[in-house]
Design a protein around this motif. Structure first.
Motif, PDB file in Angstrom:
ATOM      1  N   LEU A 393       0.825  -1.215   0.000  1.00 41.28           N
ATOM      2  CA  LEU A 393       0.000   0.000   0.000  1.00 41.28           C
ATOM      3  C   LEU A 393       0.855   1.259   0.000  1.00 41.28           C
ATOM      4  N   VAL A 394       1.925   1.261   0.808  1.00 42.29           N
ATOM      5  CA  VAL A 394       2.813   2.422   0.847  1.00 42.29           C
ATOM      6  C   VAL A 394       3.436   2.660  -0.523  1.00 42.29           C
ATOM      7  N   GLU A 395       3.865   1.604  -1.174  1.00 43.99           N
ATOM      8  CA  GLU A 395       4.500   1.757  -2.486  1.00 43.99           C
ATOM      9  C   GLU A 395       3.489   2.174  -3.548  1.00 43.99           C
ATOM     10  N   GLU A 396       2.265   1.647  -3.463  1.00 44.24           N
ATOM     11  CA  GLU A 396       1.223   2.063  -4.401  1.00 44.24           C
ATOM     12  C   GLU A 396       0.900   3.544  -4.225  1.00 44.24           C
ATOM     13  N   LEU A 397       0.892   4.002  -2.979  1.00 44.61           N
ATOM     14  CA  LEU A 397       0.630   5.420  -2.725  1.00 44.61           C
ATOM     15  C   LEU A 397       1.741   6.284  -3.303  1.00 44.61           C
ATOM     16  N   GLY A 398       2.996   5.850  -3.170  1.00 44.44           N
ATOM     17  CA  GLY A 398       4.105   6.605  -3.745  1.00 44.44           C
ATOM     18  C   GLY A 398       3.994   6.722  -5.249  1.00 44.44           C
ATOM     19  N   ARG A 399       3.614   5.637  -5.911  1.00 45.38           N
ATOM     20  CA  ARG A 399       3.467   5.690  -7.371  1.00 45.38           C
ATOM     21  C   ARG A 399       2.299   6.581  -7.770  1.00 45.38           C
ATOM     22  N   ALA A 400       1.232   6.559  -6.978  1.00 44.82           N
ATOM     23  CA  ALA A 400       0.093   7.439  -7.261  1.00 44.82           C
ATOM     24  C   ALA A 400       0.484   8.902  -7.106  1.00 44.82           C
ATOM     25  N   ALA A 401       1.333   9.197  -6.106  1.00 48.74           N
ATOM     26  CA  ALA A 401       1.793  10.579  -5.922  1.00 48.74           C
ATOM     27  C   ALA A 401       2.675  11.020  -7.082  1.00 48.74           C
ATOM     28  N   GLN A 402       3.489  10.107  -7.603  1.00 48.48           N
ATOM     29  CA  GLN A 402       4.335  10.443  -8.750  1.00 48.48           C
ATOM     30  C   GLN A 402       3.489  10.787  -9.975  1.00 48.48           C
ATOM     31  N   LEU A 403       2.316  10.167 -10.065  1.00 45.38           N
ATOM     32  CA  LEU A 403       1.400  10.433 -11.181  1.00 45.38           C
ATOM     33  C   LEU A 403       0.456  11.600 -10.891  1.00 45.38           C
TER      34      LEU A 403
END
Length: 689
Positions: A393-403
């Motif tokens: 979940l933490v990594e998915e959130l980071g990728r969403a923030a990058q987008l």
């Protein structure tokens, strides 16, 4: 993402060179570093496999290589420009040594798998596994199509009475209660065609409720001799290494716990990952022994009376059982999945988490928080998450923030991955607050058992009550429930809406293996740094029961006879006697609120009072009850307490065996009673009979 090699180097006290294509054009720098012999830290987990392969191909590569993710956890965020202190903290913690090795638990599987379910579905599943595993089917009905004409796998039938065990040691017990013997059945279908009631399905078992006893099937099966209505039900058992259960979870009579034993799988026929996992489970396997148990500290049982039952109640793997007769609990290491919830709720430290140990996690927390503060970070939040769904979940959130579709992990939120979120508790949380964290947040997802959430929240309520009682305002501990990156993003952004009061100076003590010792150190620091002046503090802070690990014991002096049975029952040495005087003494610091004294007291004179006493009296012995010694009416020697003798006389005065001189002897010591009996003229002697 913005990275300042100079700022990070200053925080970590070393010269750093920024690499942007270390796995491509700058691979030579990596190879040179791993040939130096010094530990090498790579701040990229995306290309971990590539770096590992490159290390294998590099001659004279002797360095230990560690990896850390600073991208999704810090660099990919809306406030990434302020994330330098957090990135420095993550790098510093990643340089720490790996946890010390612990004993292991071994499993051995020869690949004998039991498939339970409808015969048609079981045979389809068996076809996917038969080239790698030894298949046995337990049929629970024909399904929609029934069994194939060609019998490729052994099939068992009847009524399952028990199924228990773990990888390599599953024991199945069943009652073979059907007239058709599946070992003799040739699947010729003659019985199916002959039955006038259609009571025989294509699982080749007779529905006895529909059968009208025409016995036409038995006549049709005379050659094979598989049908015998006179056969008595037989109890049978067999051992398997693996179990694939095709039944619905609601219909499964065994393994209803949240954490299923290793080697047992439920399958709906869709997810092929389950089949792939099964195919790999042949051979010898090991896992860490996640716990250490010290029986002498355990407050579970004394004299077959049950006190603390927290670990038994919370275990989602049903790996912990009570052994009251031996004054202990028993933990099955083969069933233990390493969640650590038992160690979190244990008030005494009898159960401790072993991999990693509490002191190793303490070093990691202190390193994170001290480096973060030294780099200029403020209001640090420790985000504890699991290494599986929580990390994802933490990594998915980071990728969403990058987008640009999410805020990302805030710059002051420092993620810390755990084997399981329930493995850290009150002692480590309060230590983190003492080290300077403004909040400790535990990220929980659907992978945690419901009782774990209740247990964690109860422990947090205790910790928060202590902090509020000392004047530390705000919400310092919180469960963050999230099922998606969106939930996690909203929860992390909401953390900034409350302001926490924290200690003005960070603590320097080290987290110890002894849970109570660590709690004492954390409390001493938090009390010394408390925002409330000593004169304004309450004498004691009330704590919520039943999770409170501290408290007092109150005594009803009108009932208490000072028999001191509570002293012998107390596992923590909180209740003590006085060898010189009839006294019941109490050291509050030692009390774990297990309740053994309460259930042991024959007069029901004791009660628990959950609280944290703030004065130095908490560490000193105080008298809860005392009375005068009772002297023998014949020789004058003290032999009991006034309250105990008076209570005994009151209870026995109406008994026919204790009248006259016999009642008077109760007031004598043991020696004088014997003398009085032998010197009395009116006593009947055995020589007179």
């Amino acid at each position: 993402m913005p990275l300042s090699a100079k700022a990070l180097g200053q925080a970590l006290h070393e010269d750093l060179t920024l690499h942007s294509t270390l796995c491509r054009r700058e691979a030579g720098a990596f190879q040179k570093a791993i040939q130096s012999g010094d530990d090498v830290l790579v701040a990229c987990t995306q290309e971990k496999r590539l770096f590992s392969e490159l290390a294998e191909q590099t001659e004279s590569a002797v360095s230990v290589i560690r990896f850390v993710n600073i991208r999704e956890t810090g660099g990919w965020s809306r406030d990434a420009a302020k994330a330098t202190p957090k990135i420095a903290a993550l790098l510093a913690a990643a340089r720490l040594s790996d946890p010390e090795p612990v004993p292991t638990v071994s499993f051995k599987s020869a690949g004998r798998v039991l498939i339970i379910g409808a015969l048609d579905a079981a045979e389809r599943a068996a076809a996917l596994l038969s080239d790698a595993l030894d298949i046995t089917i337990f049929a629970t009905g024909p399904g929609s199509a029934g069994g194939a004409q060609a019998r490729q796998f052994p099939v068992l039938g009847g009524r399952i009475t028990a199924l228990n065990g773990w990888l390599g040691a599953f024991d199945l017990r069943w009652e073979a209660n059907n007239p058709i013997n599946l070992d003799l059945c040739t699947r010729c279908n003659a019985c199916v065609a002959a039955c006038p009631e259609d009571a025989i399905g294509l699982d080749y078992q007779i529905d006895l409720a529909a059968c009208k006893s025409h016995r036409a099937c038995a006549k049709a099966c005379q050659v094979a001799g598989a049908i015998d209505f006179t056969r008595s039900p037989a109890q049978q058992s067999e051992r398997f290494d693996l179990v694939l259960d095709l039944r619905a979870a609601s219909a499964t009579p065994t393994f209803n716990q949240h954490a299923l034993p290793q080697g047992y799988f439920r399958w709906d026929g869709q997810d092929l990952q389950t089949v792939l996992k099964l195919r790999e489970l042949v051979g010898e396997f090991e896992k860490p022994k996640f716990f250490v148990y010290k029986q002498k500290l355990c407050a579970h049982s004394r004299n077959e009376k049950t006190g603390c039952n927290a670990c038994v109640d919370i275990c989602s793997a049903e790996a912990i059982s009570s052994e009251k007769s031996r004054q202990q609990i028993k933990v099955n290491p083969n069933l233990c999945v390493g969640c650590g919830a038992c160690t979190t709720v244990c008030p005494t430290g009898a159960l401790t988490y072993a991999y990693p140990r509490a002191n190793e996690q303490g070093v990691r927390l202190k390193t994170l928080l001290s480096t973060y503060a030294a780099a200029g970070g403020k209001d640090a939040v420790i985000l504890l998450h699991s290494q599986e769904r929580g990390k994802a979940l933490v990594e998915e959130l980071g990728r969403a923030a990058q987008l640009k579709v999410a805020q990302g992990v805030p710059a002051n939120v420092i993620p810390l991955s755990l084997w399981h979120t329930a493995s850290l508790g009150l002692d480590v949380w309060l230590s983190a607050i003492a080290y300077g964290a403004s909040q400790v947040v535990v990220l929980v997802t659907a992978e945690e058992a419901p009782q774990y959430l209740d247990g964690l929240q109860a422990q947090m309520d205790v910790a928060q009550a202590i902090l509020h009682g000392l004047g530390y305002t705000g919400t310092h501990l919180q469960l963050l429930r999230a099922a998606s990156p969106t939930d996690l993003d909203a929860g992390l952004q909401a953390l900034a809406t409350t302001m926490q009061k924290i200690a003005t100076a960070p603590a320097r003590f080290a987290v110890m293996a002894d849970k109570r010792g660590t709690l004492d150190l954390a409390l001493d620091h938090l009390i010394a740094q408390a925002p409330l002046a000593e004169s304004a503090r309450p004498q004691a802070i009330a704590l919520p029961a039943p999770a409170a690990p501290f408290g007092s014991v109150t005594v009803d002096k009108d009932r208490c006879t000072l028999c001191l049975s509570c002293v012998s029952a107390c596992p923590a040495g909180a209740l003590q006697d006085n060898p010189q005087l009839p006294q019941l003494r109490f050291i509050e610091k030692n009390c774990v609120q297990c309740g053994l004294c309460v259930v042991t007291c024959p007069e029901q004179a004791l009660a628990l009072q959950p609280r944290l006493l703030l004065s130095d009296e908490r560490k000193a012995a105080r008298v809860l009850n005392e009375t005068q010694p009772y002297a023998c009416v014949r020789c004058g020697k003290p032999f009991g307490t006034l309250l105990a003798i008076e209570a005994m006389l009151g209870k026995l005065a109406g008994h026919s065996m204790f009248q006259g001189a016999a009642l008077e002897r109760l007031k004598m010591c043991g020696d004088c009673r014997v003398i009085d009996i032998y010197s009395a003229d009116n006593e009947t002697r055995i020589t007179d009979l």
